[in-house]
Design an enzyme around this catalytic site. Sequence first.
Site, mmCIF file in Angstrom:
data_model
loop_
_atom_site.group_PDB
_atom_site.id
_atom_site.type_symbol
_atom_site.label_atom_id
_atom_site.label_comp_id
_atom_site.label_asym_id
_atom_site.label_seq_id
_atom_site.Cartn_x
_atom_site.Cartn_y
_atom_site.Cartn_z
ATOM 1 N N ASN A 217 -19.502 18.675 -1.467
ATOM 2 C CA ASN A 217 -18.330 18.615 -0.701
ATOM 3 C C ASN A 217 -18.786 17.431 0.527
ATOM 4 O OD1 ASN A 217 -17.256 20.142 -2.246
ATOM 5 N ND2 ASN A 217 -16.899 21.703 -1.044
ATOM 6 N N GLU B 173 3.569 -15.278 -4.451
ATOM 7 C CA GLU B 173 4.473 -14.529 -5.110
ATOM 8 C C GLU B 173 3.646 -13.010 -5.515
ATOM 9 O OE1 GLU B 173 7.770 -15.972 -7.892
ATOM 10 O OE2 GLU B 173 5.992 -17.509 -7.618
ATOM 11 N N THR C 258 15.988 -18.282 13.310
ATOM 12 C CA THR C 258 16.544 -16.668 13.492
ATOM 13 C C THR C 258 17.599 -16.493 12.277
ATOM 14 O OG1 THR C 258 18.124 -17.091 15.169
ATOM 15 C CG2 THR C 258 15.778 -16.368 15.961
ATOM 16 N N HIS C 259 17.553 -15.239 11.721
ATOM 17 C CA HIS C 259 18.595 -15.084 10.626
ATOM 18 C C HIS C 259 18.333 -16.095 9.658
ATOM 19 C CE1 HIS C 259 20.593 -12.434 13.558
ATOM 20 N NE2 HIS C 259 20.088 -13.376 14.453
ATOM 21 N N LYS D 96 8.508 -27.346 -13.398
ATOM 22 C CA LYS D 96 8.233 -26.017 -12.713
ATOM 23 C C LYS D 96 6.871 -26.264 -11.969
ATOM 24 C CE LYS D 96 10.519 -23.178 -11.445
ATOM 25 N NZ LYS D 96 11.067 -22.010 -12.095
HETATM 26 N N1 ARG Z 1 -16.321 14.555 -7.745
HETATM 27 C C1 ARG Z 1 -15.756 15.405 -6.640
HETATM 28 C C2 ARG Z 1 -14.630 14.698 -5.793
HETATM 29 O O1 ARG Z 1 -14.692 13.606 -5.777
HETATM 30 C C3 ARG Z 1 -17.100 15.763 -5.907
HETATM 31 C C4 ARG Z 1 -17.044 16.844 -4.881
HETATM 32 C C5 ARG Z 1 -16.856 18.292 -5.777
HETATM 33 N N2 ARG Z 1 -16.775 19.495 -5.079
HETATM 34 C C6 ARG Z 1 -16.549 20.342 -5.669
HETATM 35 N N3 ARG Z 1 -16.484 21.610 -5.193
HETATM 36 N N4 ARG Z 1 -16.075 20.552 -7.158
HETATM 37 O O2 ARG Z 1 -14.130 15.256 -4.791
#
Ligand code: ARG
Length: 477
Positions: free
Chosen positions: A125, A305, A170-171, A298
């Site tokens: 995490n 675009e 403008t416009h 063309k």
């Molecule tokens: N692949 C996960 C993500 O991109 C990594 C973190 C995963 N953590 C977990 N508690 N499963 O967020």
Amino acid sequence: MTTSSNPPNSVTPDQTSGMWGGRFSEATDAFVAEFTASVQFDQRFYKQDIAGSIAHATMLAKVGVLTEAERDDIIEGLSTIRSEIEAGNFEWRIDLEDVHMNIESRLTQRIGITGKKLHTGRSRNDQVATDIRLYLRDEIDDILKLLERLQKGLLGLATKNVNTIMPGFTHLQTAQPVTFGHHLLAWFEMLVRDTERLQDCRKRVNRMPLGSAALAGTTYPIDRAYTAELLGFEAVSENSLDAVSDRDFAIEFNAAAALIMMHLSRMSEELILWTSAQFKFVNIPDRFCTGSSIMPQKKNPDVPELIRGKSGRVFGDLISLLTLMKGQPLAYNKDNQEDKEPLFDAIDTVRGSLMAFADMIPALVPNIEIMREAALRGFSTATDLADYLVKKGVAFRDAHEIVGKAVALGVAEEKDLSELTLEQLQQFSDLITADVFDKALTLEASVNARDHIGGTSPKQVEAAIARAHTRLEQLYA
Ligand code: ARG
């Protein structure tokens, strides 16, 4: 390389056991393994993942959680893995879910039990939050370089067109004459704000979540400031729950990217108009255009675009991230894995679009005569005639009325105000004298008269360009 196009048929308990198998009694379903994996797209930041791991291991050794020998083995192993990836010799495995576990698993394969110590005091995490920030920081730096190149290109083209007169609208109706240099400087200003926004966003990207671990912090005596210093972060995050779940920085980036695309799209729209047979203000060299398979005449402005079209996906990327986050309770949720593709898409699209513009702008060829002729049509100096009368003592509203009548005559006679005779003009006010042509009705008189900071006169545009060069130096110092 194992990718989504080549899914594994099954995942054995053995394969998962290395990471979390202890609690599980059966293997992950093969489809679920692929469905929940992110390695297909998060391998993009392998370099940042390895850098983060090296810094983490270095810190763990500094505080005595790892020995120096363990640290050295880990660093050497990770460096070798980086080379393997760069040489295309790394087997990415869907069953190992993401970039983090792929690299960690390979590390253990290479260096043995020490590899299993790398994740001490860390969670995916805080690892992934750190990786994305490192990755985005690098991308922002590249995008800023592209912006700078485009801004310089605009200044170069503006310098050549300080005296080029075109109608201002403008416009989308002819309003007053402006210089093409002035118009280009308007584009420049949009992009300066974009630079400021990205630089500001970068400050908040550049905070380190590592050390937050899963959500609450870790029991090891970590030295977060040291890890942050190793990774070039400006500061560490203040709150572990926030740090693992915060994706504001990515949303901010996507918002800045959306604004860049909106600006490029507006510029594109003008280029598309200007290159049409009806305007013919500007020529885009053939190498930026394509033809038609049926209509031999063309020459289509595909690049502008396409960029106008691509702005839509970047706006969508922004909305994706906002929606991704709005319902999430603290702290990390798997939803967050969905942050990557909208972020990467915005990065790629902005990069490509800026690169195309940076190449194309210096190559534009204005049709100076056609622009000038267009400015002569549409009574673009009518306001100047009103201002001329005001300077002779007429109240502005009355002057407006007088000039309105003169324009009506011009419409009836199919003549510009400057093509009416002095006698014709004097029917509307005897304050009009022979100097009206030089002082008010010519295009040069009109632009020269707007002689203040922010005005369109060649003198001011020249000064604005000089200031712009200094501003760029300060901006990118
Ligand atoms: N692949 C996960 C993500 O991109 C990594 C973190 C995963 N953590 C977990 N508690 N499963 O967020």
